[in-house]
Design an enzyme around this catalytic site. Sequence first.
Site, PDB file in Angstrom:
ATOM      1  NE  ARG A  45      -2.586  -1.313   3.377  1.00 12.78           N
ATOM      2  CZ  ARG A  45      -2.573  -2.484   4.347  1.00 12.78           C
ATOM      3  NH1 ARG A  45      -2.886  -3.204   3.799  1.00 12.78           N
ATOM      4  NH2 ARG A  45      -1.338  -2.253   5.634  1.00 12.78           N
ATOM      5  CE  LYS A 136     -14.379  10.501   1.650  1.00 11.90           C
ATOM      6  NZ  LYS A 136     -14.148   9.043   0.096  1.00 11.90           N
ATOM      7  CD  GLU A 177     -17.816  10.898  -1.473  1.00  9.12           C
ATOM      8  OE1 GLU A 177     -16.524  10.971  -0.396  1.00  9.12           O
ATOM      9  OE2 GLU A 177     -18.138  10.428  -2.841  1.00  9.12           O
ATOM     10  CE  LYS A 222     -14.855  12.465  -3.927  1.00 13.73           C
ATOM     11  NZ  LYS A 222     -14.007  12.112  -3.428  1.00 13.73           N
TER      12      LYS A 222
END
Length: 341
Positions: A45, A136, A177, A222
């Site tokens: 990752r 977010k 979002e 978003k």
Amino acid sequence: MSERLEEIAVKMVADGKGLLAADESTSTIKKRFDSIGLESTETSRRDYREMLFRSDEAMTKHISGVILFEETLYQKAADGTSFVDLIKKAGAIPGIKVDTGAKPMAAFPGETVTEGLDGLRERLAAYHRAGARFAKWRGVIAIGENRPTWGSIKANSQALARYAALCQEAGIVPIVEPEVLMDGDPGNHSIDTCAEVTEKVLNTVFADLYDARVNLEGMILKPNMVIDGKKLRQASAAEVAEKTVKVLKATVPSAVPGIAFLSGGQTSEEATAHLSAMIANYDLPWKLTFSYGRALQEDALNAWGGKSENVAAGQRAFTHRARMNGLAALGNWKKELERAA
Ligand code: 13P
């Protein structure tokens, strides 16, 4: 880096720049790596994200900020440089996904509510200390038979509003979002159904943001684009642009500085074309740009394939998509430019 919420938000949607959503959870990145036959480990990752964050041209010219998963916020590149420093050195802003995922909603079969509010104040303080300046939270709304219900829209909307208020208290710009999925079940809904649901969701979200005393000038929205279901997919770019702009104009106050779309399973080129069509053809009260995950990364992931000898190829693919989307964010993307990789 400026610390005022309004200034951070404006920087996130700077001309010709957008956000790289690299905040796949450990289970989501495993799915992405499965597609190239790569085992997901802390090191793989790291290597993958380091490849992206060291794509200098993409990062300095086209990426205003990067949304990170918690592991990545605290991770270091192979040479010991922290990812936060790497991102800042490229002139981009580090951000953090703070929700803990969409979980089945009790009493609402087939629907989810996003969790993560408990302890969020303390986590946000720690993320701010680690360098994150925006966050977010994604609420998920699926279109299906008799869905979405008002109960699930309201629960997700209120969670988004509580999250946004806590972010602003912590000096962090919230990306709000609320995603209306294009691949709910059965996934063949029309673009007009998507428009109707998206309008209702956004109206609810902005009412709840107001009630929660969120400063609209210090947030970024978003949203999904208004698009037909994944199994239908007939709408032209012009229709997607027209219907998306219509819904946004009807629901998003002009005090919001910027709208950064998710790609949501569109192909990379579709996501670029749709964004460009909106910006080129409409007079808009807010900045529009991208906050893509899959549509920025898919080509790079495939070109890399988990092999160190392909890092340069992966970076070229990422840089190309970042450049195409940077052009789209100015309304200047053209299909012919796709070939000049
Ligand atoms: P996609 O662009 O792949 O939809 O991802 C963006 C994102 O951050 C979803 O939460």
